[in-house]
Each structure stands twice: as structure tokens, then as C-alpha cells.
Write an enzyme that holds these catalytic residues in place. Sequence first.
Site, PDB file in Angstrom:
ATOM      1  N   GLU A  21      38.794  13.134  33.960  1.00 15.17           N
ATOM      2  CA  GLU A  21      40.008  12.605  33.330  1.00 15.17           C
ATOM      3  C   GLU A  21      41.224  12.856  34.214  1.00 15.17           C
ATOM      4  O   GLU A  21      42.118  12.013  34.310  1.00 15.17           O
ATOM      5  CB  GLU A  21      40.230  13.265  31.966  1.00 15.17           C
ATOM      6  N   TYR A  53      65.976   1.409  22.115  1.00 18.13           N
ATOM      7  CA  TYR A  53      64.518   1.505  22.186  1.00 18.13           C
ATOM      8  C   TYR A  53      63.964   1.087  23.541  1.00 18.13           C
ATOM      9  O   TYR A  53      62.883   1.526  23.925  1.00 18.13           O
ATOM     10  CB  TYR A  53      63.841   0.742  21.047  1.00 18.13           C
ATOM     11  N   GLU A  73      47.627  16.754  21.938  1.00 19.05           N
ATOM     12  CA  GLU A  73      48.603  17.429  21.090  1.00 19.05           C
ATOM     13  C   GLU A  73      49.838  17.824  21.898  1.00 19.05           C
ATOM     14  O   GLU A  73      50.971  17.679  21.437  1.00 19.05           O
ATOM     15  CB  GLU A  73      47.992  18.677  20.450  1.00 19.05           C
ATOM     16  N   LYS A  98      44.030   7.771  22.333  1.00 13.40           N
ATOM     17  CA  LYS A  98      43.230   7.991  23.537  1.00 13.40           C
ATOM     18  C   LYS A  98      41.933   7.191  23.375  1.00 13.40           C
ATOM     19  O   LYS A  98      40.865   7.728  23.061  1.00 13.40           O
ATOM     20  CB  LYS A  98      42.959   9.491  23.712  1.00 13.40           C
TER      21      LYS A  98
END
Length: 119
Positions: A21, A53, A73, A98
Site C-alpha cells: 500500500e 468549497y 482513522e 478505501k
Amino acid sequence: MDRVALKGLRARGHHGVFERERIEGQTFVVDLVLHLDTRPAAAGDDLTRTAHYGIIAEEVTAVIAGDPVDLIETLAQRIADQCLKHEVVEEVEVTVHKPDAPITVPFDDVTITIHRGRA
């Protein structure tokens, strides 16, 4: 509180606990809900009195593409912290997707959703 939502922000990041990863990276998708009072902006038709934004989207994708972390997290918390740097944003809900997580069984998505406000 009013809400401004951004859905499906995408960027490539190198987050995760596995070496693959970190080396190869993967696409992360983020949804945001910004909680703020939009009345001052609406009353004066003034962009400076609301959450821009476009800028927030650029900042969030920079966080995704930035320094790697092990956990989504942690990534979600970093994104929330970045959003709360904007004075008009009182609270933020962050969902990190993910979809290419290294899971050995069929799945559609892995997500975490956090809700943070000013301390």
C-alpha cells in the site's frame, strides 16, 4: 447549522499498514459535510463569509496525497483538522472510503466516518 456537502473527492494516497500500500498507493475517496451558518454569506452574497468549497476540496485532496499514515482513522482526523481551520466551519463530518483495501474476500467498500467540532 446549515450544511455544505462535498461528495466523492478523489486522490491517490500511500496510506496503509502493508508495504504494498505504501509503495503502490491507491485511490481514496472522501465525502465531507461542513456545518456552518450560511446566513451571513447569503445576506451579503459574499463568498468570504462562507466555506469556499473549491479551496477546501483542494486542501483535502492534498492531505490525501500527502504524508502517509497507517490508518484511515488517522487520515480522517487530519482531514477534519484541515476543514476546521476555516473559521466559518463549526463542525465537520468526514467519510473516508478505501475501495481497494487489501481484503481477501469480495467487498464493495471500507469506510470510516468521524464527526468533529471546535473544541
